[in-house]
Design an enzyme around this catalytic site. Structure first.
Site, short mmCIF file in Angstrom:
data_model
loop_
_atom_site.label_atom_id
_atom_site.label_comp_id
_atom_site.label_asym_id
_atom_site.label_seq_id
_atom_site.Cartn_x
_atom_site.Cartn_y
_atom_site.Cartn_z
N ASP A 215 0.84 -1.19 0.00
CA ASP A 215 0.00 0.00 0.00
C ASP A 215 0.88 1.25 0.00
O ASP A 215 2.08 1.19 0.30
CB ASP A 215 -0.90 -0.04 1.24
CG ASP A 215 -1.75 1.20 1.40
OD1 ASP A 215 -2.40 1.60 0.42
OD2 ASP A 215 -1.76 1.78 2.50
N ASP B 125 -0.49 5.11 0.91
CA ASP B 125 -0.80 6.15 1.89
C ASP B 125 -0.94 5.61 3.31
O ASP B 125 -1.67 4.64 3.55
CB ASP B 125 -2.08 6.88 1.48
CG ASP B 125 -1.87 7.64 0.19
OD1 ASP B 125 -1.11 8.62 0.20
OD2 ASP B 125 -2.45 7.24 -0.84
#
Length: 261
Positions: free
Chosen positions: A96, A98
């Site tokens: 991922d 953010d």
């Protein structure tokens, strides 16, 4: 496009709550996404507010329509091409962006590592990006150990230039953005069965449990990061990933009871 629909991220308050996803879009009285400003639009994986987590599944890709129905006779179309020769024996790790590797804000930040211009409806906004401590050494080593794939629920117009600046070593063999997520019950979910990889050899590193609700047994959770420059989470995870890189089946490790669970 409303400027609140480009980046998918969670707030500090959401990070403290149970199973809060990035940019919770679900209202108790409405299925329509609610506007939460510029950040929510650019950076958005959301969480379920109702019921138990979905069970893990395997097999053919699960293509879920917005109403939760599974369309019939959907041809199999995987998100990733065949692994390159140098990665053919490596485990695939979905990473991922953010609050896992970086934190971004539209408010000016004096110590920003990157400033990304993003055009929304003809207006250019400046996005200030902070790198999580130890992210450089983390990505460099992960790229050596695994077939790494960036998978974010944010839009490419923001996430792609961030990845260009962040990934100095070409660790990411592929990049997947919001359109590759499954929008299910108000959430952007990363359906690992759509990657085209053996799920026994797939991992996901994500700060949002809602992102991997279809495949919790493939997840290596990571705490959400916002601005703590003393954070050592990525550094501390490397020995565990070193161990995982040597196994034939990730479930042999990840399905074992974990300390503190």
């Amino acid at each position: 496009m409303d400027s609140s629909a480009v980046i998918t991220q969670i707030s500090k308050e959401e990070a403290r709550g149970p199973l809060r996803g990035k940019g919770d879009q679900k209202s108790a009285v409405s299925q329509k996404p609610r506007s939460r400003g510029i950040l929510h639009s650019l950076f958005c994986c959301v969480c379920r507010d109702d019921g138990e987590p979905l069970p893990a599944h395997s097999g053919a890709p699960l293509l879920v329509e917005e109403n939760g129905a599974i369309p019939k006779h959907t041809p199999v179309q995987y998100l990733l091409p065949e692994a390159k020769a140098q990665d053919s024996d490596k485990i695939c790790v979905v990473i991922d962006l953010d609050e896992t590797l970086v934190h971004s804000s539209f408010k000016p930040v004096n110590n920003a590592d990157f400033i990304i211009p993003v055009e929304i409806d003809g207006v250019v906004h400046q996005v200030y990006v902070l790198k999580r401590p130890h992210v450089d050494e983390f990505l460099q080593r992960m790229g050596e150990l695994f077939e790494c794939v960036l998978f974010t629920a944010s839009l490419a117009k923001y996430a792609d230039p961030v990845a260009d600046l962040l990934d100095k070593w070409g660790a990411f063999r592929a990049r997947l953005f919001r359109e590759s997520c499954v929008f299910h019950r108000g959430n952007y979910v990363k359906d690992l069965s759509r990657l085209g990889r053996d799920l026994r050899r797939v991992l996901i590193l994500d700060n949002s449990p809602a992102s991997y609700v279809f495949h919790p047994d493939n997840a290596v959770p990571v705490a959400s990061w916002f601005d703590n420059m003393s954070d050592t989470e990525l550094h501390d995870l490397l020995p565990f990933f070193e161990q995982l890189s040597r196994v034939d089946d990730v479930y042999s490790v990840l399905r074992q009871p974990r300390p503190g669970s």
